[in-house]
Design an enzyme around this catalytic site. Structure first.
Site, mmCIF file in Angstrom:
data_model
loop_
_atom_site.group_PDB
_atom_site.id
_atom_site.type_symbol
_atom_site.label_atom_id
_atom_site.label_comp_id
_atom_site.label_asym_id
_atom_site.label_seq_id
_atom_site.Cartn_x
_atom_site.Cartn_y
_atom_site.Cartn_z
ATOM 1 N N CYS A 87 1.212 3.044 12.024
ATOM 2 C CA CYS A 87 2.257 2.799 11.027
ATOM 3 C C CYS A 87 2.439 4.081 10.208
ATOM 4 C CB CYS A 87 1.894 1.624 10.123
ATOM 5 S SG CYS A 87 0.501 1.916 9.019
ATOM 6 N N HIS A 91 0.842 -1.196 0.000
ATOM 7 C CA HIS A 91 0.000 0.000 0.000
ATOM 8 C C HIS A 91 0.873 1.241 0.000
ATOM 9 C CE1 HIS A 91 0.837 -1.102 4.198
ATOM 10 N NE2 HIS A 91 0.840 0.200 4.461
#
Length: 671
Positions: free
Chosen positions: A185, A66
């Site tokens: 993250c 991603h």
């Protein structure tokens, strides 16, 4: 709001190659073919750069590459069921289900919430089992739509993580252990939510009360203070700073990278339970700094030192960058004699009472003095933010003070580093004291800064400042007297360091060394640090410029994505952004990095041999005015290194391979 996924974005039982790079490139192309990205190469490069930071494979044969990318026009999911499988770095083996999440830089919260729902669903075996059994692309699309629409069939409530604001429900019988967690993250799209749900599901299976706060892109609801207060321990599964970490002060803490929250949830919860029963367990100090890369509790002294030094340099650079450029502008407008008359002009004259030298000389004096004052913060800022890296905000004042003492005693940047380390370690130790509750509020704002300043600055005055000042004087004398072969060898070493990891730790060490020396530099008396700065900057420009040149001259040796990256690398290299070469190095490290090192080393050596100087720590060719009259030699040295590296890249790609040359085949990105 448009659909995140369509049947055209699904590939079933597809052979997309044998490496993560190939899979990401083909899924990025699929996204672009559907009109959801303007540039497949740029999107693939962003996806591979994210993959290079942290592998996106998770247990269960799943991968979620991603990224955010300026090339993406609308949030998109591209899904592939792979045959053969590809290793995305999961501990339990290769992945056969790959979801490529492509988000625009400015994705709205509604879309990001849908993406996070999908990521959370991927930890549920029932959902992934359905994906593997699906017979058509349309069936895959329907399964995903059910998940993001919160339909019960695919998103069982039992598996969902408790809302961050909800306190764990009371249960009969012996009191359960209560654990709270924060997950985060860098991208904030996938790992943040998968780690949260993985921990939540495991805690439910283990009979542990659990609440989690996800600090992701789709928003964050802070944990209820009452939940935190009742918790026996806290888990930080994060790759970035924990926001408002002080809320957890005094709690036993387990801190790990976010991916371990997905891979090892049971171990983390057991570790947290054990920490809650251990009086000697590490606790969250009041105002303690959060680790952005690794668990501070387990990091070695060397790793902690490297992180602290890089933190200090990163906060110091704006002072040096602004100050250096302003000093250079002062020389440009007022001439080099401005150093002796700037104070006089500014105290005796004004804009409406100009000195005899005229308007430009007065403006030059203003620029020079502002820059000079900015540079005076170099050592205190370096020390202050080294201390901040160890002890967060309570360490800043003791660190700045120790840095000011180092400057006062002539200990230079070495003294600043030592003072900052002492201040940070002292404040971190003081912050770990188990003090009464009434005293906790005083610790970060009064007690820790007071005692930390006494310890760090006291040691600098009484014991360390004098010897470090003598060492600094000897180092400056050595650098000032360096010429010929010695200077060329130093330039060669710095050039190699700048190219070996392209913005990584070794690159940053060389850059930090150069920047720190600028505080003692003088065109008249000590130009050596400015030569080192010029060598580092020119060498750092070589790799992206060389790859840009190579993709122009020998375009057939590179993929379409690399050719597009090559166009951007011209500007990145010219502006001294070494990271412009990272997409090439990630795809083909064994040929790109050695070639880049050779050219960068030659450039660094030439810069030192030519006595080129730079008063500015950044900017590349755009700060030519900060190079005195040596900028033509700066350009010549950079050009020579660029050509050498470009030729080597072309030769290596053309001949150091067995397969026929058609397009460069990206190497597998290391997990």
């Amino acid at each position: 709001m448009s659909e995140l996924i369509t049947a055209e974005l699904v590939l079933l039982d597809a052979d997309l190659g044998n490496s993560t790079s190939e899979v990401i490139e083909k899924l990025a192309s699929l996204v672009a073919e559907q009109g959801r990205a303007t540039d497949a190469g740029a999107l693939a490069a962003d996806g591979k750069a994210r993959e290079a930071k942290t592998a996106t494979g998770v247990p269960g044969g799943i991968a979620i590459p991603h990224c955010r990318s300026a090339a993406v026009t609308e949030p998109t999911l591209a899904m592939a069921r792979l045959n053969p499988k590809v290793d995305f770095g999961a501990k339990d083996g290769e992945a056969d289900l790959v979801f490529f999440i492509a988000a625009p830089d400015g994705a709205d919260q509604a879309h990001l919430k849908l993406l996070s729902k999908l990521a959370r669903a991927l930890v549920k075996k029932s959902f992934t089992g359905s994906l593997r059994e699906a017979q058509s692309e349309a069936e895959i699309v329907e399964l995903v739509r059910e998940v993001v629409a919160d339909k019960p069939a695919s998103a069982p409530a039992a598996a969902a993580a408790p809302a961050a604001s909800e306190a764990p429900a009371a249960t009969a019988g012996p009191k359960k252990k209560s654990i709270v967690a924060v997950t985060a993250c860098p991208t904030g799209i996938a790992h943040t939510y998968m780690a949260a749900d993985s921990l939540a599901q495991t805690a439910e299976e283990m009979g542990v009360e659990f609440a989690v706060e996800t600090q992701g892109s789709s928003g964050s609801t802070p944990l209820d203070p009452a939940v935190i207060e009742a918790a026996d321990a806290v888990i930080f599964a994060v790759d970035v700073d924990v926001r408002d970490r002080g809320r957890f002060a005094g709690k036993p803490v387990i801190q790990v990278p976010v991916k371990r929250g997905i891979d090892e949830p049971e171990k983390l919860i057991n570790d947290a339970i054990a920490a809650s029963e251990d009086p000697q367990a590490r606790r969250v100090p009041a105002g303690a700094a959060a680790s952005t890369e690794e668990n501070k509790d387990n990091e070695s002294f060397g790793a902690g030192l490297k992180r602290a030094l890089l933190t200090g340099v990163s906060y110091m650079i704006p002072f040096v960058a602004g100050g250096g450029l302003l000093i250079a502008l002062g020389f440009l407008f007022g001439g080099y004699e401005i150093t002796g008359v700037a104070d006089k002009y500014l105290t005796e004259n004004t804009l409406f009472n100009l000195p005899d030298a005229g308007f430009m000389a007065y403006i030059g004096a203003v620029a020079f003095k502002i820059g000079n004052l900015s540079m005076s913060f170099l050592i205190p800022a370096l020390a202050g933010y080294i201390a901040y890296a160890y002890a967060d905000r309570p360490g800043i004042a003791p660190g700045f003070t120790a840095g000011a003492v180092a400057g006062f005693m002539g200990a230079g940047f070495i003294g600043g580093i030592v003072g900052g380390l002492i201040a940070g370690l002292a404040c971190r130790w003081i912050g770990s004291w188990n003090v009464p509750r009434w005293m906790r509020g005083l610790m970060p704002v009064v007690i820790t800064p007071l005692l930390g300043s006494i310890i760090a600055s006291g040691l600098m005055f009484l014991f360390l400042g004098g010897p470090i000042a003598k060492l600094t004087e000897a180092l400056n004398s050595w650098l000032s007297g360096m010429s010929g072969t010695a200077a060329a060898v130093l330039g060669l070493i710095l050039g190699l360091m700048m190219a070996v990891d392209l913005g990584g730790p070794v690159n940053k060490v060389a850059y930090s060394f150069a920047v720190a020396g600028l505080g003692t530099a003088s065109l008249a008396d000590n130009p050596a640090p400015m030569m080192i700065m010029a060598a580092v900057m020119a060498a750092g420009m070589v790799p992206p410029l060389a790859l840009a040149l190579a993709t122009t001259v020998a375009s057939k040796l590179f993929t379409e994505a690399e050719r597009e990256n090559g166009k951007a690398a011209w500007l990145l290299g010219a502006a001294f952004i070494s990271e412009g070469a990272i997409p090439f190095a990630a795809a083909d490290p064994l040929r790109v990095i050695p070639a880049s090192m050779v050219g960068a080393g030659v450039t660094g050596s030439l810069i030192m041999s030519f006595d080129v100087v730079s008063q500015a720590p950044h900017g590349g060719i755009f700060v030519f005015f900060a190079m005195n009259n040596t900028w033509p030699l700066f350009l010549l040295a950079t050009l020579i290194g660029t050509v050498i590296s470009a030729v080597l890249v072309i030769v290596l790609k053309k001949y150091v391979r067995k397969a026929p040359v058609g397009a460069a085949e990206p190497a597998k990105v290391a997990a």
